[in-house]
Write an enzyme that holds these catalytic residues in place. Structure first.
Site, PDB file in Angstrom:
ATOM      1  N   ASP A 141      44.582  44.835  25.439  1.00  0.00           N
ATOM      2  CA  ASP A 141      45.233  43.574  25.062  1.00  0.00           C
ATOM      3  C   ASP A 141      46.636  43.523  25.648  1.00  0.00           C
ATOM      4  OD1 ASP A 141      46.116  41.920  21.920  1.00  0.00           O
ATOM      5  OD2 ASP A 141      45.471  41.110  23.857  1.00  0.00           O
ATOM      6  N   LYS A 144      46.977  41.420  31.822  1.00  0.00           N
ATOM      7  CA  LYS A 144      45.586  41.257  32.301  1.00  0.00           C
ATOM      8  C   LYS A 144      45.392  41.923  33.647  1.00  0.00           C
ATOM      9  CE  LYS A 144      46.044  39.376  28.589  1.00  0.00           C
ATOM     10  NZ  LYS A 144      45.933  40.385  27.511  1.00  0.00           N
ATOM     11  N   ASP A 169      40.483  41.824  25.000  1.00  0.00           N
ATOM     12  CA  ASP A 169      40.860  40.465  24.621  1.00  0.00           C
ATOM     13  C   ASP A 169      41.174  39.665  25.894  1.00  0.00           C
ATOM     14  OD1 ASP A 169      43.615  38.918  22.774  1.00  0.00           O
ATOM     15  OD2 ASP A 169      41.550  38.273  23.059  1.00  0.00           O
ATOM     16  N   ASN A 170      41.107  38.326  25.799  1.00  0.00           N
ATOM     17  CA  ASN A 170      41.604  37.426  26.843  1.00  0.00           C
ATOM     18  C   ASN A 170      40.898  37.492  28.188  1.00  0.00           C
ATOM     19  OD1 ASN A 170      44.515  38.750  25.541  1.00  0.00           O
ATOM     20  ND2 ASN A 170      43.938  36.628  25.130  1.00  0.00           N
ATOM     21  N   GLU A 197      35.575  29.645  20.873  1.00  0.00           N
ATOM     22  CA  GLU A 197      36.126  28.296  21.105  1.00  0.00           C
ATOM     23  C   GLU A 197      37.029  27.997  19.913  1.00  0.00           C
ATOM     24  OE1 GLU A 197      32.721  28.724  21.503  1.00  0.00           O
ATOM     25  OE2 GLU A 197      32.855  28.742  23.682  1.00  0.00           O
TER      26      GLU A 197
HETATM   27  O1  7JD Z   1      50.117  38.323  27.607  1.00  0.00           O
HETATM   28  C1  7JD Z   1      49.254  38.509  26.734  1.00  0.00           C
HETATM   29  N1  7JD Z   1      48.986  39.772  26.313  1.00  0.00           N
HETATM   30  C2  7JD Z   1      48.050  39.996  25.344  1.00  0.00           C
HETATM   31  N2  7JD Z   1      47.362  39.035  24.759  1.00  0.00           N
HETATM   32  C3  7JD Z   1      47.600  37.721  25.119  1.00  0.00           C
HETATM   33  C4  7JD Z   1      46.896  36.689  24.474  1.00  0.00           C
HETATM   34  O2  7JD Z   1      45.993  37.050  23.516  1.00  0.00           O
HETATM   35  C5  7JD Z   1      47.112  35.362  24.808  1.00  0.00           C
HETATM   36  C6  7JD Z   1      48.038  35.036  25.806  1.00  0.00           C
HETATM   37  C7  7JD Z   1      48.250  33.610  26.142  1.00  0.00           C
HETATM   38  C8  7JD Z   1      47.197  32.701  26.005  1.00  0.00           C
HETATM   39  C9  7JD Z   1      47.386  31.346  26.301  1.00  0.00           C
HETATM   40  C10 7JD Z   1      48.624  30.921  26.756  1.00  0.00           C
HETATM   41  F1  7JD Z   1      48.817  29.617  27.047  1.00  0.00           F
HETATM   42  C11 7JD Z   1      49.670  31.830  26.900  1.00  0.00           C
HETATM   43  C12 7JD Z   1      49.481  33.178  26.590  1.00  0.00           C
HETATM   44  C13 7JD Z   1      48.764  36.051  26.453  1.00  0.00           C
HETATM   45  C14 7JD Z   1      48.542  37.398  26.114  1.00  0.00           C
HETATM   46 MG    MG Z   2      45.495  39.120  23.569  1.00  0.00          MG
END
Ligand code: 7JD
Ligand code: MG
Length: 212
Positions: A141, A144, A169-170, A197
């Site tokens: 997490d 990426k 995740d992600n 979703e």
């Molecule tokens: O950078 C991230 N590290 C770990 N987890 C993340 C996570 O779960 C979501 C996002 C994220 C998702 C959408 C957005 F518009 C901007 C940032 C970033 C990270």
């Molecule tokens: Mg994340």
């Protein structure tokens, strides 16, 4: 100057959680993210999938890449079996400092070790410096762009063994396409996708079981 977003999150946790009660810490962070400032925790919707995998795997040794404020560390450590331990790697010093205090409020300091530094430097040290033989589960997490190189490091350093579960995740948003392509096309992984979703963004968690 002024408080950082992460300091505001910690402050909210101190004011709204019950010391020694991990669930109340998780709930407080979810409320803050929903009602005050969205924060990049895995959150309550994806968190149910994390809980389910934790119940399936019952890891004794769990590795997390990307601590942030400690939301998933607290959520997962609360579900560890007796004697289980979570090692979580965080590159950002200020995040690590916040996370340590969040973990303290949750009363989980004995179950969680925060390893500060870049994952690519810490992973090769896990065996010798942290006396880790192999891990039962990895929660990815962090950045990426590090998912794939760090997965290869985990393989090369013998940190993951036959049956170790990677949960990432992600994989859709922000996305880790090279990691997905690698684990899904590799004969050494058995993959399952958990699409999510929700109101803000569509995303998914990927479970990749290492076959050794
Ligand atoms: O950078 C991230 N590290 C770990 N987890 C993340 C996570 O779960 C979501 C996002 C994220 C998702 C959408 C957005 F518009 C901007 C940032 C970033 C990270
Ligand atoms: Mg994340």
């Amino acid at each position: 100057s002024g408080m950082s977003k992460e300091e505001r999150i910690l402050d909210w946790v101190k004011q709204h959680a019950v010391v020694g009660d991990p669930q109340s810490v998780v709930d407080a962070m979810d409320v803050y993210s929903r009602q005050k400032e969205w924060s990049m925790h895995v959150g309550d919707i994806k968190g149910v999938i994390v809980d389910k995998v934790m119940e399936e795997v019952k890891p004794q040794i769990l590795l997390e890449l990307g601590t942030y404020c400690g939301y998933s560390a607290v959520r997962m450590a609360h579900l560890l079996p007796p004697g289980g331990h979570l090692f979580t790697i965080e590159f950002n010093e200020s995040f690590a400092t916040i996370a340590q205090q969040v973990i303290e409020v949750a009363g989980l300091r004995d179950k969680i070790s925060i390893l500060k530094g870049p994952s690519q430097e810490i992973i090769p040290q896990l065996k010798k410096k942290y006396e880790i033989n192999s891990v039962d589960m990895v929660f990815l997490d962090h950045w990426k762009s590090r998912y794939l190189p760090d997965t290869k490091l985990l393989e090369e350093n013998g940190i993951i063994r036959k049956g170790t579960v990677l949960l990432a995740d992600n994989v859709i948003c922000p996305g880790a396409p090279d990691f997905l392509e690698y684990v899904r096309n590799s004969k050494r992984y058995e993959c399952t996708t958990y699409p999510v979703e929700n109101i803000r963004v569509n995303d998914a968690l990927e479970k990749a079981v290492f076959l050794g």
